[in-house]
Design a protein around this motif. Structure first.
Motif, PDB file in Angstrom:
ATOM      1  N   ALA A  91     -17.114  16.732  10.326  1.00 15.84           N
ATOM      2  CA  ALA A  91     -18.142  17.621   9.775  1.00 15.84           C
ATOM      3  C   ALA A  91     -17.960  17.759   8.270  1.00 15.84           C
ATOM      4  CB  ALA A  91     -18.085  18.995  10.448  1.00 15.84           C
ATOM      5  N   PRO A  92     -18.246  16.723   7.502  1.00  8.93           N
ATOM      6  CA  PRO A  92     -18.043  16.792   6.052  1.00  8.93           C
ATOM      7  C   PRO A  92     -18.869  17.904   5.401  1.00  8.93           C
ATOM      8  CG  PRO A  92     -18.368  14.519   6.762  1.00  8.93           C
ATOM      9  CD  PRO A  92     -18.729  15.385   7.922  1.00  8.93           C
ATOM     10  N   LEU A  93     -18.258  18.570   4.443  1.00 13.01           N
ATOM     11  CA  LEU A  93     -18.911  19.627   3.685  1.00 13.01           C
ATOM     12  C   LEU A  93     -19.502  19.032   2.407  1.00 13.01           C
ATOM     13  CD1 LEU A  93     -19.443  22.675   3.034  1.00 13.01           C
ATOM     14  CD2 LEU A  93     -17.164  22.707   1.988  1.00 13.01           C
ATOM     15  N   PHE A 129     -15.500  15.654   2.659  1.00  9.77           N
ATOM     16  CA  PHE A 129     -16.679  16.126   1.942  1.00  9.77           C
ATOM     17  C   PHE A 129     -17.700  15.001   1.804  1.00  9.77           C
ATOM     18  CE2 PHE A 129     -13.156  18.674   0.343  1.00  9.77           C
ATOM     19  CZ  PHE A 129     -13.678  19.973   0.272  1.00  9.77           C
ATOM     20  N   HIS A 130     -18.978  15.367   1.811  1.00  9.74           N
ATOM     21  CA  HIS A 130     -20.017  14.488   1.279  1.00  9.74           C
ATOM     22  C   HIS A 130     -19.995  14.726  -0.232  1.00  9.74           C
ATOM     23  CE1 HIS A 130     -21.511  13.522   5.216  1.00  9.74           C
ATOM     24  NE2 HIS A 130     -22.001  14.732   5.458  1.00  9.74           N
ATOM     25  N   VAL A 131     -19.577  13.745  -1.016  1.00 13.07           N
ATOM     26  CA  VAL A 131     -19.323  13.959  -2.436  1.00 13.07           C
ATOM     27  C   VAL A 131     -20.516  13.498  -3.282  1.00 13.07           C
ATOM     28  CG1 VAL A 131     -17.778  13.486  -4.357  1.00 13.07           C
ATOM     29  CG2 VAL A 131     -16.853  13.650  -2.042  1.00 13.07           C
ATOM     30  N   PHE A 171     -23.651  24.101   0.188  1.00  8.65           N
ATOM     31  CA  PHE A 171     -22.727  23.116  -0.361  1.00  8.65           C
ATOM     32  C   PHE A 171     -21.659  23.818  -1.175  1.00  8.65           C
ATOM     33  CE2 PHE A 171     -26.532  23.596  -2.945  1.00  8.65           C
ATOM     34  CZ  PHE A 171     -26.031  23.916  -4.193  1.00  8.65           C
ATOM     35  N   ALA A 172     -20.638  23.064  -1.524  1.00  8.27           N
ATOM     36  CA  ALA A 172     -19.552  23.543  -2.376  1.00  8.27           C
ATOM     37  C   ALA A 172     -19.764  23.001  -3.782  1.00  8.27           C
ATOM     38  CB  ALA A 172     -18.209  23.065  -1.818  1.00  8.27           C
ATOM     39  N   PHE A 379     -11.276  25.080   0.210  1.00 10.28           N
ATOM     40  CA  PHE A 379     -12.499  25.098   1.012  1.00 10.28           C
ATOM     41  C   PHE A 379     -12.241  25.100   2.512  1.00 10.28           C
ATOM     42  CE2 PHE A 379     -14.345  23.549  -3.020  1.00 10.28           C
ATOM     43  CZ  PHE A 379     -15.366  24.483  -3.149  1.00 10.28           C
ATOM     44  N   ARG A 380     -11.026  24.843   2.926  1.00 12.22           N
ATOM     45  CA  ARG A 380     -10.730  24.756   4.362  1.00 12.22           C
ATOM     46  C   ARG A 380     -11.198  25.990   5.129  1.00 12.22           C
ATOM     47  NH1 ARG A 380      -5.277  23.116   4.151  1.00 12.22           N
ATOM     48  NH2 ARG A 380      -6.115  21.034   3.655  1.00 12.22           N
ATOM     49  N   PRO A 381     -10.861  27.215   4.713  1.00  9.44           N
ATOM     50  CA  PRO A 381     -11.304  28.385   5.489  1.00  9.44           C
ATOM     51  C   PRO A 381     -12.782  28.738   5.289  1.00  9.44           C
ATOM     52  CG  PRO A 381     -10.042  29.088   3.588  1.00  9.44           C
ATOM     53  CD  PRO A 381      -9.933  27.593   3.631  1.00  9.44           C
ATOM     54  N   LEU A 382     -13.464  28.061   4.372  1.00  8.38           N
ATOM     55  CA  LEU A 382     -14.861  28.384   4.092  1.00  8.38           C
ATOM     56  C   LEU A 382     -15.834  27.494   4.838  1.00  8.38           C
ATOM     57  CD1 LEU A 382     -14.613  28.802   0.205  1.00  8.38           C
ATOM     58  CD2 LEU A 382     -14.407  30.571   1.956  1.00  8.38           C
ATOM     59  N   ARG A 383     -15.333  26.561   5.615  1.00  8.33           N
ATOM     60  CA  ARG A 383     -16.189  25.565   6.241  1.00  8.33           C
ATOM     61  C   ARG A 383     -16.948  26.061   7.461  1.00  8.33           C
ATOM     62  NH1 ARG A 383     -15.246  20.001   5.342  1.00  8.33           N
ATOM     63  NH2 ARG A 383     -13.851  19.632   3.583  1.00  8.33           N
TER      64      ARG A 383
END
Length: 402
Positions: A91-93, A129-131, A171-172, A379-383
């Motif tokens: 599940a890429p962010l 991530f989708h970069v 997105f981040a 970002f790990r806990p924000l996913r």
């Protein structure tokens, strides 16, 4: 939005012209043993220009860069060049990385695979991530604005539009240098869309609300302000001219590749964690690839415009204005003056602050593995609550008035 694949293709004529100009460089006399104390070291620049002219293989760099999935997006009169590397994981962010000056999208080359495919680089595929790495307007292969009014605030709006066009509702965002200003405005203007904000530099113009009704300055905060003022006095001349009379400077640098190399290389040497030896952390090939992008695209002048435009709308906040998405900060030891956490917490929702062991202003180039690991961790806990699927449609919303 019209999105088209893009391939870098510098003409043979442009390469021939560059070599002819390098061979005709008119060198200036300098003070013996001045080193870098008064600007670019004469001996280093002569060696760099000689390498550029005789040994640097642009075609090899071009071929390597073209392995990145590159595109252009047409948004009104603005063409934005960007890299879009889909993530490899369950599940890429979506993550938009923004570079600064005197860098380019090339700054992010080493870190892109570490973030997009962590499982192949010693990490957990769950952190993929989708970069998305856009080139700032007037940098590299993004078109230059033809009218006044495109500063970091407006670029944030373009980035939100780009992410919509790519199908990403949430997105981040991450950045340093100008990337920190653009990413901060992105998080401020679109808090419902920006899942989290990670910075390795705080915008140089950032000021929280101050005054009688605000907490008084701590000793640590006052030291930061004093240090910043001293740094600006000793090192800030480049920013003054780029922010006031950029066109005058641009004529010379756009006409002389040696002059362009001197202007850019001095910042890489001064701002990186290299103990005075730039090649310890950034190779001549990497340095010249970045400089060559400026040369071939003729964008040194347009790259200066962010300095001028940002003066019209600095990153200043008043009472009640806050950047709501969670913020993570990676503080590298050789970075330009950085504020203490308390200064940042006056306007940001700081959730993580990490003192890094090595690295400077060009963290993604100098320490890509360390920065990638820190971005993953933040970002790990924000996913979990992210909306990761592509959009079918999304209505644009007006930006808040500041």
């Amino acid at each position: 939005m019209d999105i088209q694949p893009f391939t870098i293709a510098i003409t043979d004529e442009a390469l021939t012209d560059l070599n002819a100009r390098l061979e005709r460089t008119r060198w200036v006399a300098g003070i013996n043993d001045a080193g870098w104390s008064e600007g670019t070291d004469n001996g280093f620049l002569q060696r760099l220009v000689d390498y550029w002219c005789t040994d640097f293989d642009w075609r090899a760099q071009e071929s390597r860069l073209n392995k990145l999935p590159q595109f252009t997006a047409q948004m009104g009169s603005q063409t934005i060049h960007f890299v879009h590397q889909p993530g490899t994981g369950p599940a890429p962010l979506p993550l938009i990385l923004t570079h600064g000056w005197p860098g380019s999208f090339v700054e992010m080359e080493a870190i892109i695979p570490l973030l997009a495919d962590p499982g192949s680089h010693g990490g957990d595929p769950q952190d993929a991530f989708h970069v998305v790495v856009p080139s700032l307007p007037g940098y590299a292969f993004s078109s230059a604005p033809t009218a006044k009014g495109t500063g970091p605030f407006e670029v944030a709006g373009l980035w939100a539009e780009l992410m919509t066009g790519l199908g990403y509702e949430q997105f981040a965002a991450q950045g340093g240098d100008w990337g920190s200003s653009v990413s901060t405005w992105l998080a401020y203007r679109y808090p419902e869309r920006v899942k989290g904000l990670h910075l390795n530099f705080l915008p140089g113009s950032y000021r929280p609300p101050l005054g009688a009704e605000q907490p008084s300055l701590s000793d640590e905060e006052q030291r930061f302000l004093d240090t910043s003022a001293a740094w600006a006095e000793q090192e800030g001349a480049y920013g003054k001219i780029q922010g006031t009379k950029p066109q005058t400077l641009a004529f010379g640098l756009n006409d002389s590749p040696a002059g362009l190399a001197a202007w850019i290389a001095e910042k890489f040497q001064s701002w990186s964690d290299c103990d005075g030896e730039l090649e310890q952390v950034i190779s001549l090939d990497a340095l010249l690839t970045n400089i060559a992008i400026y040369w071939f695209t003729g964008t040194i002048g347009s790259s200066f415009r962010l300095y001028l435009e940002s003066r019209k709308r600095p990153v200043h906040f008043t009472a009640g204005q806050r950047v709501l998405p969670p913020l993570g900060v990676a503080q590298f030891p050789a970075e330009l003056p950085m504020p203490p956490r308390s200064w940042v917490e006056r306007s940001f929702n700081v959730q993580r602050w990490t003192d890094m062991q090595h690295g400077g202003h060009f963290a993604a180039m100098e320490q890509p593995q360390a920065l990638a690991e820190e971005i993953r961790a933040f970002f790990r806990p924000l996913r979990e609550s992210s909306l990761l699927g592509p959009l079918r449609s999304i209505a644009s919303k007006p930006a808040p008035t500041i």
